[in-house]
Design a protein around this motif. Sequence first.
Motif, PDB file in Angstrom:
ATOM      1  N   LEU A  43       0.909  -1.321   0.003  1.00 34.76           N
ATOM      2  CA  LEU A  43       0.001   0.102  -0.163  1.00 34.76           C
ATOM      3  C   LEU A  43       0.923   1.082  -0.120  1.00 34.76           C
ATOM      4  O   LEU A  43       1.465   1.458   0.988  1.00 34.76           O
ATOM      5  CB  LEU A  43      -0.851  -0.036   1.246  1.00 34.76           C
ATOM      6  N   GLU A  44       0.859   2.006  -1.281  1.00 35.38           N
ATOM      7  CA  GLU A  44       1.719   3.369  -1.322  1.00 35.38           C
ATOM      8  C   GLU A  44       1.274   4.270  -0.574  1.00 35.38           C
ATOM      9  O   GLU A  44       0.199   4.689  -0.671  1.00 35.38           O
ATOM     10  CB  GLU A  44       1.958   3.391  -2.820  1.00 35.38           C
ATOM     11  N   ASP A  45       2.180   4.884   0.145  1.00 38.83           N
ATOM     12  CA  ASP A  45       1.762   5.970   0.870  1.00 38.83           C
ATOM     13  C   ASP A  45       2.849   7.318   0.393  1.00 38.83           C
ATOM     14  O   ASP A  45       4.227   7.347   0.667  1.00 38.83           O
ATOM     15  CB  ASP A  45       2.221   5.810   2.553  1.00 38.83           C
ATOM     16  N   PRO A  46       2.317   7.975  -0.628  1.00 39.43           N
ATOM     17  CA  PRO A  46       3.008   9.146  -1.246  1.00 39.43           C
ATOM     18  C   PRO A  46       3.613   9.912  -0.107  1.00 39.43           C
ATOM     19  O   PRO A  46       4.541  10.928  -0.657  1.00 39.43           O
ATOM     20  CB  PRO A  46       2.161   9.583  -2.019  1.00 39.43           C
ATOM     21  N   THR A  47       3.249  10.314   1.058  1.00 43.59           N
ATOM     22  CA  THR A  47       3.653  11.116   2.024  1.00 43.59           C
ATOM     23  C   THR A  47       4.834  10.809   2.658  1.00 43.59           C
ATOM     24  O   THR A  47       5.721  11.302   3.432  1.00 43.59           O
ATOM     25  CB  THR A  47       2.669  11.507   2.961  1.00 43.59           C
ATOM     26  N   ARG A  48       5.457   9.385   2.420  1.00 40.70           N
ATOM     27  CA  ARG A  48       6.192   8.963   2.915  1.00 40.70           C
ATOM     28  C   ARG A  48       7.595   8.996   2.240  1.00 40.70           C
ATOM     29  O   ARG A  48       7.658   8.555   1.134  1.00 40.70           O
ATOM     30  CB  ARG A  48       6.250   7.305   3.617  1.00 40.70           C
ATOM     31  N   ALA A  49       8.724   9.507   2.803  1.00 41.06           N
ATOM     32  CA  ALA A  49       9.908   9.665   1.900  1.00 41.06           C
ATOM     33  C   ALA A  49      10.599   8.355   1.291  1.00 41.06           C
ATOM     34  O   ALA A  49      11.390   8.184   0.220  1.00 41.06           O
ATOM     35  CB  ALA A  49      10.912  10.395   2.665  1.00 41.06           C
ATOM     36  N   SER A  50      10.312   7.218   1.953  1.00 46.67           N
ATOM     37  CA  SER A  50      10.857   5.771   1.711  1.00 46.67           C
ATOM     38  C   SER A  50      10.197   5.053   0.736  1.00 46.67           C
ATOM     39  O   SER A  50      10.443   3.922   0.121  1.00 46.67           O
ATOM     40  CB  SER A  50      11.068   5.289   3.046  1.00 46.67           C
ATOM     41  N   THR A  51       9.005   5.700   0.338  1.00 45.16           N
ATOM     42  CA  THR A  51       8.054   4.828  -0.487  1.00 45.16           C
ATOM     43  C   THR A  51       8.730   4.337  -1.842  1.00 45.16           C
ATOM     44  O   THR A  51       8.876   2.957  -2.134  1.00 45.16           O
ATOM     45  CB  THR A  51       6.757   5.618  -1.174  1.00 45.16           C
ATOM     46  N   GLN A  52       9.441   5.012  -2.796  1.00 45.78           N
ATOM     47  CA  GLN A  52      10.307   4.667  -3.900  1.00 45.78           C
ATOM     48  C   GLN A  52      11.575   3.743  -3.509  1.00 45.78           C
ATOM     49  O   GLN A  52      11.544   2.686  -4.146  1.00 45.78           O
ATOM     50  CB  GLN A  52      10.697   6.051  -4.623  1.00 45.78           C
ATOM     51  N   VAL A  53      11.963   4.013  -2.438  1.00 48.74           N
ATOM     52  CA  VAL A  53      13.029   3.086  -2.044  1.00 48.74           C
ATOM     53  C   VAL A  53      12.528   1.724  -1.809  1.00 48.74           C
ATOM     54  O   VAL A  53      13.167   0.692  -2.191  1.00 48.74           O
ATOM     55  CB  VAL A  53      13.770   3.470  -0.694  1.00 48.74           C
ATOM     56  N   GLU A  54      11.388   1.733  -1.202  1.00 48.35           N
ATOM     57  CA  GLU A  54      10.900   0.077  -0.708  1.00 48.35           C
ATOM     58  C   GLU A  54      10.393  -0.451  -1.746  1.00 48.35           C
ATOM     59  O   GLU A  54      10.520  -1.639  -2.080  1.00 48.35           O
ATOM     60  CB  GLU A  54       9.566   0.613   0.126  1.00 48.35           C
ATOM     61  N   LEU A  55       9.830   0.508  -2.901  1.00 45.41           N
ATOM     62  CA  LEU A  55       9.452  -0.356  -4.277  1.00 45.41           C
ATOM     63  C   LEU A  55      10.597  -0.915  -5.128  1.00 45.41           C
ATOM     64  O   LEU A  55      10.549  -2.113  -5.402  1.00 45.41           O
ATOM     65  CB  LEU A  55       8.619   0.653  -4.898  1.00 45.41           C
ATOM     66  N   GLU A  56      11.569  -0.204  -4.918  1.00 50.12           N
ATOM     67  CA  GLU A  56      13.035  -0.299  -5.769  1.00 50.12           C
ATOM     68  C   GLU A  56      13.414  -1.701  -5.002  1.00 50.12           C
ATOM     69  O   GLU A  56      13.980  -2.600  -5.715  1.00 50.12           O
ATOM     70  CB  GLU A  56      13.808   0.599  -5.801  1.00 50.12           C
ATOM     71  N   THR A  57      13.475  -1.899  -3.769  1.00 50.69           N
ATOM     72  CA  THR A  57      14.003  -2.945  -2.972  1.00 50.69           C
ATOM     73  C   THR A  57      13.303  -4.197  -3.337  1.00 50.69           C
ATOM     74  O   THR A  57      13.912  -5.178  -3.652  1.00 50.69           O
ATOM     75  CB  THR A  57      13.832  -2.516  -1.367  1.00 50.69           C
ATOM     76  N   MET A  58      11.888  -4.046  -3.387  1.00 46.74           N
ATOM     77  CA  MET A  58      11.073  -5.171  -3.466  1.00 46.74           C
ATOM     78  C   MET A  58      11.518  -5.746  -5.036  1.00 46.74           C
ATOM     79  O   MET A  58      11.733  -7.109  -5.231  1.00 46.74           O
ATOM     80  CB  MET A  58       9.601  -4.863  -3.385  1.00 46.74           C
ATOM     81  N   VAL A  59      11.335  -4.944  -5.926  1.00 48.44           N
ATOM     82  CA  VAL A  59      11.929  -5.508  -7.191  1.00 48.44           C
ATOM     83  C   VAL A  59      13.227  -6.026  -7.279  1.00 48.44           C
ATOM     84  O   VAL A  59      13.383  -7.081  -7.882  1.00 48.44           O
ATOM     85  CB  VAL A  59      11.850  -4.236  -8.308  1.00 48.44           C
ATOM     86  N   CYS A  60      14.179  -5.650  -6.821  1.00 44.55           N
ATOM     87  CA  CYS A  60      15.571  -6.036  -6.526  1.00 44.55           C
ATOM     88  C   CYS A  60      15.651  -7.261  -5.869  1.00 44.55           C
ATOM     89  O   CYS A  60      16.142  -8.364  -6.305  1.00 44.55           O
ATOM     90  CB  CYS A  60      16.616  -5.114  -5.944  1.00 44.55           C
ATOM     91  N   ILE A  61      14.805  -7.492  -4.912  1.00 43.61           N
ATOM     92  CA  ILE A  61      14.614  -8.808  -4.020  1.00 43.61           C
ATOM     93  C   ILE A  61      14.121 -10.018  -4.764  1.00 43.61           C
ATOM     94  O   ILE A  61      14.420 -11.061  -4.818  1.00 43.61           O
ATOM     95  CB  ILE A  61      14.129  -8.711  -2.663  1.00 43.61           C
ATOM     96  N   GLY A  62      12.907  -9.597  -5.892  1.00 51.97           N
ATOM     97  CA  GLY A  62      12.301 -10.399  -6.328  1.00 51.97           C
ATOM     98  C   GLY A  62      13.356 -10.822  -7.474  1.00 51.97           C
ATOM     99  O   GLY A  62      13.289 -12.204  -7.876  1.00 51.97           O
ATOM    100  N   GLU A  63      13.840 -10.144  -8.169  1.00 49.10           N
ATOM    101  CA  GLU A  63      14.944 -10.410  -9.251  1.00 49.10           C
ATOM    102  C   GLU A  63      16.129 -11.525  -8.677  1.00 49.10           C
ATOM    103  O   GLU A  63      16.355 -12.233  -9.159  1.00 49.10           O
ATOM    104  CB  GLU A  63      15.564  -9.147  -9.892  1.00 49.10           C
ATOM    105  N   ARG A  64      16.478 -11.120  -7.424  1.00 49.46           N
ATOM    106  CA  ARG A  64      17.512 -11.995  -6.978  1.00 49.46           C
ATOM    107  C   ARG A  64      17.109 -13.322  -6.377  1.00 49.46           C
ATOM    108  O   ARG A  64      17.475 -14.413  -6.950  1.00 49.46           O
ATOM    109  CB  ARG A  64      18.137 -11.121  -5.676  1.00 49.46           C
TER     110      ARG A  64
END
Length: 276
Positions: A43-64
């Motif tokens: 669940l994306e919360d655009p007010t949180r500064a870490s949102t984009q980092v979290e999404l990128e982290t999940m993509v990287c973990i999925g690829e790994r």
Amino acid sequence: MEASGEPARGSTVNLLWTGGWDSTFRLLQLLLTHRVPVAPYYLEDPTRASTQVELETMVCIGERLRAMYPHTRDLLGPIRVASVGDVVDDDEINAALREIRRRSFIGSQYAWLPAFCKHHAIGDMELGVHVDDKVQALVRPYAQQFDHPDGYSSVRVDSRHADTAEYRLFRYFSFPLFAIDKVGIDRQAQAEGWGEIMDMTWFCHTPVRGRPCGTCAPCLYTIEEGLARRVPASRRVISWFYRHLALPLKAPLRRIRARLRGGHGSRPAAPGVGRP
């Protein structure tokens, strides 16, 4: 729309995944130990500064994962991203949250998480609630262990407590990590050979130059729950001063502000106490 009943054997497991320590460990358990299909929700919360980092982290973990464990290509579904702003408000859930907050503070995500599940008829969303988590302590008196059809144990709020705010708020979730803490997760992950992937996880809500800040709530919990090594040394120093000097003042200042708002709106704020 009400949530559906218990999952059937071989059904897809719904998991709230943030790319963080607890939910990623649970993802690894489901994919690598139990080998069951997983539908990850974010669940994306655009007010949180870490949102984009979290999404990128999940993509990287999925690829790994797909590279290291090819069988997960068939088990790990695409991340189902929804916006917090699109979650339909629910009066029953809001009332339950207000009642619980009169006794114990929990975060605002417990307004929109259950509302999202209720609206989408998800009756068994797995959450990474663990030992030392505020919600774990809150749910414990109402908890019931159950055997999942896919062969593992989990915990949910017992329906015998249907008249409580705890049931109304948490009935849509199960808590498979209920009896383990962050250090225990670390031990198990290392024993399983998952350390490389676990080190890819992200937890900070307000990163500083791409690194954990040391002062947001997840950083504080990470330090206090035995994983201080995950916060850079320089930020741990700042965190120490924040926890011992600034943090103890926050609650008294909030109470002063509340009193000023509540009954003395025409009076000036006390020195050093600004209004938001």
